[in-house]
Design a protein around this motif. Structure first.
Motif, short mmCIF file in Angstrom:
data_model
loop_
_atom_site.label_atom_id
_atom_site.label_comp_id
_atom_site.label_asym_id
_atom_site.label_seq_id
_atom_site.Cartn_x
_atom_site.Cartn_y
_atom_site.Cartn_z
N ALA A 292 0.75 -1.14 0.11
CA ALA A 292 -0.18 -0.10 0.03
C ALA A 292 0.97 1.13 0.01
O ALA A 292 2.08 1.19 0.21
N VAL A 293 0.34 2.17 -0.41
CA VAL A 293 0.95 3.60 -0.48
C VAL A 293 0.22 4.72 0.46
O VAL A 293 0.67 6.00 0.03
N ASP A 294 -0.60 4.36 1.11
CA ASP A 294 -1.27 5.30 2.15
C ASP A 294 -0.18 6.15 2.99
O ASP A 294 -0.78 7.24 3.20
N ASN A 295 0.82 5.58 3.51
CA ASN A 295 1.64 6.13 4.06
C ASN A 295 2.42 7.34 3.62
O ASN A 295 3.16 7.99 4.04
N VAL A 296 2.41 7.37 1.97
CA VAL A 296 3.15 8.21 1.30
C VAL A 296 2.02 9.82 1.11
O VAL A 296 0.91 9.60 0.93
N ARG A 297 3.02 10.88 1.29
CA ARG A 297 1.79 12.10 1.21
C ARG A 297 1.36 12.12 -0.23
O ARG A 297 2.25 11.99 -1.07
N PRO A 298 -0.03 12.37 -0.50
CA PRO A 298 -0.43 12.49 -1.99
C PRO A 298 0.20 13.23 -2.76
O PRO A 298 0.50 13.09 -4.08
N GLU A 299 0.78 14.51 -2.32
CA GLU A 299 1.42 15.41 -3.19
C GLU A 299 2.76 14.88 -3.98
O GLU A 299 3.14 15.59 -4.72
N PHE A 300 3.29 13.82 -2.93
CA PHE A 300 4.66 13.17 -3.61
C PHE A 300 4.43 11.83 -4.29
O PHE A 300 5.35 11.46 -4.78
N GLN A 301 3.32 11.35 -4.49
CA GLN A 301 2.90 10.18 -4.99
C GLN A 301 3.37 10.19 -6.39
O GLN A 301 4.08 9.20 -6.88
N THR A 302 3.18 11.31 -7.17
CA THR A 302 3.48 11.29 -8.60
C THR A 302 4.80 11.19 -9.00
O THR A 302 5.52 10.60 -9.47
N THR A 303 5.52 11.97 -8.07
CA THR A 303 6.95 12.26 -8.38
C THR A 303 7.78 10.98 -7.88
O THR A 303 8.49 10.39 -8.73
N PHE A 304 7.46 10.18 -6.90
CA PHE A 304 7.74 8.89 -6.42
C PHE A 304 7.55 8.00 -7.38
O PHE A 304 8.37 6.78 -7.43
N GLY A 305 6.38 8.10 -7.83
CA GLY A 305 5.90 6.82 -8.94
C GLY A 305 7.04 7.12 -10.10
O GLY A 305 7.55 6.01 -10.49
N TYR A 306 7.53 8.33 -10.60
CA TYR A 306 8.62 8.25 -11.47
C TYR A 306 9.96 7.69 -11.27
O TYR A 306 10.56 6.93 -11.70
#
Length: 401
Positions: A292-306
């Motif tokens: 799960a990725v719930d612990n990652v802040r939503p505004e950073f998820q796109t960047t961390f996806g890259y």
């Protein structure tokens, strides 16, 4: 690009040498070199006709009269040469400006001509020299013109014309300043457009690299797996399943390429984890991935996806790893492998990820582990909380406490 570099590129001088600015249309068309001589004759007729009439009324021709003819018509000829001077070097323009002012003063002093003739030099000067030099030279010329009129006893009759020359010159001065400002804005807009195109090219190149690098690597791994299955065991159903996944990946990659060009594609960290698990499984690499990725802040998820996509792509291509671990935090992501790499080779992928993280105020660190393998860590620090303003107690208005 620094402001001084832009100014030098377009010939505008630097902030420290603002008095060396070129004429406002330097590098543009300037006055029309064919029509200007005709227009200059029209402009100088109010001055030439009375002066010519006065010179023709002289009883006999003397060297002094010839000199006055040369001076009177020298102003008109020099004024007609204005377009030729407009795009010349700064020293040449400076010499021409001084010549025009000196010629106008000489005509006023020697030929007993109306001081309005000085306007041809003072007005032309504002389009040829930097503004500081315009103020200095035109101010000196007007002062000398007043002195000449005083010494010749004509000041009382002609001081109004001298004021007119100063007023028109001032109006031309402000118009020249406006033209210069417009020219600078045009150059700035051109530079902004150039930078926008360059940034868009970098964005498309970065997105295509991140997208196609991962997709094509996964397709290659799965196609290779299907080939090995057919060659070793002849398990046709499994091979067909792998080929179906390759087909799905190619369709998805094509869709993503189209969306990337249109800047509509959004990267999902959760989807990238699913894709990474499938790609690593096809490459026979054990994957220790979060569920799960719930612990990652939503505004950073796109960047961390890259970051996850590029890191997994590098593992599949270069690492020779048997195990990949991915750890997530609220503002950080780590990808670790046990491959054979002993150093970090910077490339387009790491450069693109660094640019993405820098854009959101983050950092990317890639380092080799002592026993072999790489550790990639992306982190975006949270902004410092602002100190709350001290509370103030409201006092009652009026009356005694």
């Amino acid at each position: 690009m620094a402001e001084d570099d832009l100014n030098r590129k377009y010939g505008l001088g630097t902030r420290e040498t603002w008095w060396e600015d070129p004429p406002p249309n330097r590098g543009r068309t300037g006055p029309d070199k064919l029509r200007w001589p005709v227009l200059s004759i029209v402009f100088t007729l109010p001055y030439l006709l009375p002066a010519t009439k006065r010179l023709l009324a002289v009883d006999r021709v003397t060297p002094g009269v010839v000199a006055m003819w040369v001076l009177v018509y020298g102003v008109a000829v020099s004024y007609a040469l204005f377009p030729v001077v407009f795009d010349r070097s700064r020293p040449f323009r400076f010499a021409y400006s001084v010549w025009m002012l000196a010629l106008g003063l000489a005509v006023v002093a020697v030929a007993d001509v109306n001081p309005f003739v000085m306007l041809y030099g003072t007005a032309a000067l504002v389009f040829l020299l930097p503004l500081a030099w315009v103020v200095l030279l035109d101010g000196i010329a007007l002062l000398l013109g007043a002195v000449i009129l005083l010494l010749d006893g004509r000041f009382a009759d002609n001081y109004g014309d001298l004021i007119t020359v100063g007023s028109v010159t001032m109006a031309m001065f402000f118009m020249s300043s406006l033209v210069r400002a417009v020219r600078r804005l045009q150059l700035a807009n051109e530079e902004i457009a150039t930078l926008a195109v360059a940034n868009e090219r970098e964005r498309v190149a970065r997105d295509l690299h991140d997208l196609l690098g991962h997709s094509l690597t996964t397709i290659t791994v799965k196609a290779g797996l299907a080939r090995r299955v057919l060659e070793s065991s002849g398990d046709i159903p499994r091979a067909v399943e792998e080929i179906r996944e390759v087909e799905g990946l190619t369709r998805s990659a094509l869709s993503d390429v189209r969306a990337t060009v249109s800047e509509y594609r959004e990267v999902s960290l959760s989807a990238e984890i699913v894709g990474a698990r499938a790609a690593l499984r096809a490459a026979e690499i054990d994957a220790d991935l979060p569920h799960a990725v719930d612990n990652v802040r939503p505004e950073f998820q796109t960047t961390f996806g890259y970051v996850l996509r590029e890191a997994v792509t590098n593992v599949l291509r270069h690492s020779g790893a048997k195990l990949v671990k991915v750890r997530l935090g609220g503002t950080w992501l780590e990808v670790e492998d046990d491959g054979t790499a002993t150093g970090v080779v910077p490339g387009n992928g790491l450069r693109g990820l660094t640019e993405r993280l820098t854009a959101v105020g983050g950092t990317l660190r890639a380092s080799a582990k002592p026993g072999g393998g790489l550790l990639v860590r992306a982190e975006v620090p949270l902004p410092e909380p602002r100190a709350a303003a001290p509370a103030t107690r409201a006092e009652p208005a009026g009356g005694l406490a």
